[in-house]
Every structure is written in structure tokens, then in C-alpha cells.
Design a protein around this motif. Structure first.
Motif, PDB file in Angstrom:
ATOM      1  N   HIS A 143      -7.568  -7.640 -10.998  1.00  0.00           N
ATOM      2  CA  HIS A 143      -7.763  -6.897  -9.754  1.00  0.00           C
ATOM      3  C   HIS A 143      -6.448  -6.261  -9.352  1.00  0.00           C
ATOM      4  O   HIS A 143      -5.383  -6.871  -9.457  1.00  0.00           O
ATOM      5  N   LEU A 144      -6.512  -5.025  -8.899  1.00  0.00           N
ATOM      6  CA  LEU A 144      -5.323  -4.299  -8.452  1.00  0.00           C
ATOM      7  C   LEU A 144      -5.416  -4.084  -6.948  1.00  0.00           C
ATOM      8  O   LEU A 144      -6.323  -3.416  -6.467  1.00  0.00           O
ATOM      9  N   SER A 145      -4.493  -4.641  -6.207  1.00  0.00           N
ATOM     10  CA  SER A 145      -4.484  -4.449  -4.760  1.00  0.00           C
ATOM     11  C   SER A 145      -3.978  -3.046  -4.430  1.00  0.00           C
ATOM     12  O   SER A 145      -2.949  -2.606  -4.934  1.00  0.00           O
ATOM     13  N   LEU A 146      -4.699  -2.355  -3.562  1.00  0.00           N
ATOM     14  CA  LEU A 146      -4.324  -1.004  -3.157  1.00  0.00           C
ATOM     15  C   LEU A 146      -3.653  -0.980  -1.786  1.00  0.00           C
ATOM     16  O   LEU A 146      -3.293   0.086  -1.287  1.00  0.00           O
ATOM     17  N   GLU A 147      -3.458  -2.164  -1.220  1.00  0.00           N
ATOM     18  CA  GLU A 147      -3.005  -2.259   0.167  1.00  0.00           C
ATOM     19  C   GLU A 147      -1.691  -1.510   0.416  1.00  0.00           C
ATOM     20  O   GLU A 147      -1.539  -0.825   1.422  1.00  0.00           O
ATOM     21  N   LYS A 148      -0.725  -1.623  -0.510  1.00  0.00           N
ATOM     22  CA  LYS A 148       0.580  -0.987  -0.314  1.00  0.00           C
ATOM     23  C   LYS A 148       0.838   0.106  -1.341  1.00  0.00           C
ATOM     24  O   LYS A 148       1.970   0.486  -1.583  1.00  0.00           O
ATOM     25  N   GLU A 149      -0.235   0.615  -1.924  1.00  0.00           N
ATOM     26  CA  GLU A 149      -0.088   1.585  -3.019  1.00  0.00           C
ATOM     27  C   GLU A 149       0.127   3.009  -2.534  1.00  0.00           C
ATOM     28  O   GLU A 149       0.776   3.807  -3.201  1.00  0.00           O
ATOM     29  N   PHE A 150      -0.411   3.346  -1.351  1.00  0.00           N
ATOM     30  CA  PHE A 150      -0.431   4.745  -0.932  1.00  0.00           C
ATOM     31  C   PHE A 150       0.426   5.011   0.308  1.00  0.00           C
ATOM     32  O   PHE A 150       0.506   4.193   1.220  1.00  0.00           O
ATOM     33  N   LEU A 151       1.031   6.182   0.289  1.00  0.00           N
ATOM     34  CA  LEU A 151       1.619   6.743   1.502  1.00  0.00           C
ATOM     35  C   LEU A 151       0.583   7.697   2.081  1.00  0.00           C
ATOM     36  O   LEU A 151       0.302   8.749   1.505  1.00  0.00           O
TER      37      LEU A 151
END
Length: 375
Positions: free
Chosen positions: A246-254
Motif C-alpha cells: 500500500h502506498l500512502s498518498l497523505e503527504k505525496e501532493f502539493l
């Protein structure tokens, strides 16, 4: 086979094998938080498309391109990215939604968040694999990684076989393009749109039995040519391992507050902070030194922007404009540049600083103030 001839393992074929098996798998699961982020990405992208379709660029592109799935992919990808207001992935150093969602919209399945998430995960992990080497080349990571993501999700939607999917990914190598030299121009959005459309075309060509030459692509190190990195067998093992997790996207995007290059959001935040603390009389400020990590400056350091698009890639302009109290919602509305901003830019110097973090910024106001801001 000759005893003296040793067949080398085909790393490119192994890489494309991992990507193909992943994208064709129907066993990928996501968490509710992932779907929430996907909904936000889709909502933001659709808003950008709506804004885009009210402008002159849409009318020009619609006139040039014939109506088809490919043309709708191109137009929507351009629309999502045309203001540079779409989200930025830190791992990619680019904008993945613009290279994936238009394909889903073309097939009327924009609501399929699991498809979007599967392709997003692939692009993000390829970003982790290819960077920082790819980011430090002259090529645009959004387009190099994005065309692979667009091809992969197109293959899934078209129900291509495993063999057809690997072949489609091989075809994409003939379409790799997109250069940082066109940052600050309409061509930046055009190259994102082109990569997205060409991903779909590669899948359609493979479906129609057009072939690629994976073995020769391996021999000529074509992938390494673009990403400036030798892909090892360990890299491929790590790719498979990451795709299986599983890849957490919580801090992936600006998620952007300003319609400018994501590299310079913090500079505008810092300018607002500096203005609040030390803005009295700008004539008393002799010099401002902006400490920026060199990676943020590569192909994104336009001294005196000449138009609205170039403003997005000028850290001096963005700092000066913001520090002087101008409306930050109107930064790139027109090509006009006020004289007071031009004069203030002359006081600003940029110091490429490898000792600060890649997303950290520091300003030194001569005889005034020293500040550090972190992302």
C-alpha cells in the motif's frame, strides 16, 4: 548459441514485465483515505478544465484537433495543466493527474477512482525509482513518467493482453519527449498533453498489432538515455515490492494555493512572512538574498519575465510581487509587469545553497532581517 556468447538479462523487459503485470491486475486495493484524495484530484482537475474551456486556447486547440478520443485526451490534459495549478507529486517532481484522468474521461469512466489510483501509484513509484537523476536532466518528469502511466492505464481500459501491454510500453519509447527548456511557455502544457495522448495512441497501436523492439531498446540503453540512470535488477525488485505494498498518498501532493510552479510556493509564503515582519519603506532595503537549493532552480530561474506564463518560473519576480503587497490571486492574469516590481527585482539576488533542504528557503535582508522557512 555460441559458447562464447553470453545472453545478458534484459532489464528493460523485466521492468516492463513488472509494470504490465501490475496494471493488468484486478487485485489492487486502496484505503478510504486514498479515495478521498482521488476525489480531490478529480475535482481540482475538472475545475481547471472548466476554466480552460472558457478561454481562447481551448477554441484554438479545438479548431486544430479533430474530434476523437485522442483529441479529447490532448485537450483535457492541456486544460488540467494550462495554469500550472494542478497538484504536484513530490516523488515525480511533476503532475500525474494531467496524464491519467484525461484517458479515463475519454472513455467516460472518470468516476473510476480505483483506475486513477492504480495509475497514480505506478507513476509515483516510477518517480521514486527514476529520481533524482531524471529530475536533474533536461527532460520534463511529468512527460517521461506520464506517458508510461497513460499507456499503462490505456492498456487496462482497452483490455489489452499481457503481451500487447508490454509491446505498448515499448512503443512509448518512440514518443518520449518534453523538455524543461520550454518551462514558462505554452509548450510546457502542450508537451504534457502530447505525452498523455501518445500514451493512449501507443496502446491503440499495440492493439492494432503495430510492434516495438524491446531487445534493441535494451541494447541501446534507451531508458537510461532519458532518465540518466542505469536501472539495475535491484531497482526492478524494489519496483515490484513497492507496487505490491500500500502506498500512502497523505503527504505525496502539493495542492497549490497559487497558480505558479510548485517549486516556488514557499518563496511566496516567505515573502508574505517577510512583508509582515519588516515591510516599512522598501527604499531602506539595499539587497535581498534568496537562498534556494540548486535543484529548485534548474530551468526555472527566469530573471525578468516577459509574459504571464514566464512569471510562474521567476523566483525573483514572485518574491518581489508578493512582498510588495500585490494581489496574489492575480499574479498570472495578464502579461503586465508593474515598474515598482521591476525595480524591486533589481535588489534581489539568488544564492544556490546546497546546505539547505531541497524545499527550504532562506532570505537575508541586508541590515534588516534573517529568516528561515520550511515546507
Amino acid at each position: 548459441m555460441s559458447k562464447n556468447k553470453i545472453e545478458k538479462p534484459n532489464r528493460l523487459k523485466k521492468l516492463l514485465d513488472v509494470i504490465s503485470k501490475y496494471i493488468l491486475s484486478s487485485d489492487i486495493t486502496f484505503k478510504q483515505d486514498d479515495f478521498t484524495i482521488a476525489e480531490k484530484l478529480i475535482s481540482n482537475a475538472k475545475k481547471e478544465i472548466e476554466i480552460f474551456k472558457k478561454g481562447s486556447e481551448y477554441k484554438k486547440l479545438n479548431k486544430i484537433l479533430r474530434k476523437s478520443k485522442q483529441s479529447s485526451v490532448f485537450i483535457n490534459a492541456y486544460g488540467i495543466h494550462h495554469r500550472d495549478f494542478d497538484e504536484m507529486s513530490y516523488s515525480i517532481g511533476g503532475h500525474p493527474t494531467a496524464t491519467i484522468l484525461p484517458v479515463l474521461l475519454a472513455f467516460n469512466i472518470g468516476y473510476k477512482k480505483d483506475y486513477l489510483l492504480q495509475a497514480l501509484k505506478l507513476e509515483i513509484i516510477l518517480g521514486k525509482l527514476f529520481n533524482p537523476e531524471l529530475y536533474n536532466t533536461k527532460y520534463h518528469p511529468t512527460t517521461i513518467i506520464g506517458i508510461l502511466g497513460s499507456t499503462a492505464i490505456s492498456a487496462r481500459i482497452l483490455n489489452l493482453s499481457y503481451k500487447q501491454t508490454i509491446n505498448a510500453l515499448g512503443i512509448t519509447f518512440s514518443f518520449f519527449s518534453g523538455v524543461k527548456g520550454n518551462f514558462g511557455s505554452d509548450a510546457k502544457s502542450l508537451q504534457v498533453a502530447s505525452a498523455t495522448e501518445n500514451g493512449l495512441l501507443a496502446a491503440l497501436f499495440s492493439q492494432a498489432e503495430f510492434g516495438s523492439n524491446i531487445d534493441l531498446l535494451e541494447q541501446t540503453s534507451t531508458l537510461e538515455l532519458f532518465v540518466s540512470k542505469k536501472i539495475t535488477n535491484n531497482d526492478i525488485k524494489n519496483l515490484k515490492k513497492l507496487l505490491d505494498k500500500h502506498l500512502s498518498l497523505e503527504k505525496e501532493f502539493l495542492f497549490k494555493k497559487y497558480d505558479v510552479c510548485g517549486s516556488f510556493h514557499n518563496i511566496m509564503d516567505l515573502a508574505l512572512q517577510d512583508r509582515e515582519k519588516c515591510f516599512k519603506d522598501t527604499s531602506n532595503i539595499k539587497e535581498i538574498i534568496l537562498h534556494i537549493h540548486p535543484e529548485r532552480l534548474k530551468d526555472k530561474n527566469i530573471l525578468y519575465p516577459r509574459n504571464a506564463t514566464q512569471k510562474k518560473f521567476s523566483p525573483r519576480y514572485l518574491y518581489a510581487y508578493t512582498f510588495l503587497g500585490n494581489n496574489i490571486e492575480q499574479i498570472t492574469v495578464s502579461d503586465f509587469i508593474a515598474n515598482d516590481v521591476v525595480q524591486f527585482i533589481k535588489k534581489i539576488k539568488i544564492f544556490p545553497d546546497t546546505k539547505i533542504g531541497k524545499w527550504d528557503y532562506k532570505t537575508i535582508h541586508k541590515k534588516t532581517l534573517k529568516l528561515v522557512q520550511k515546507d
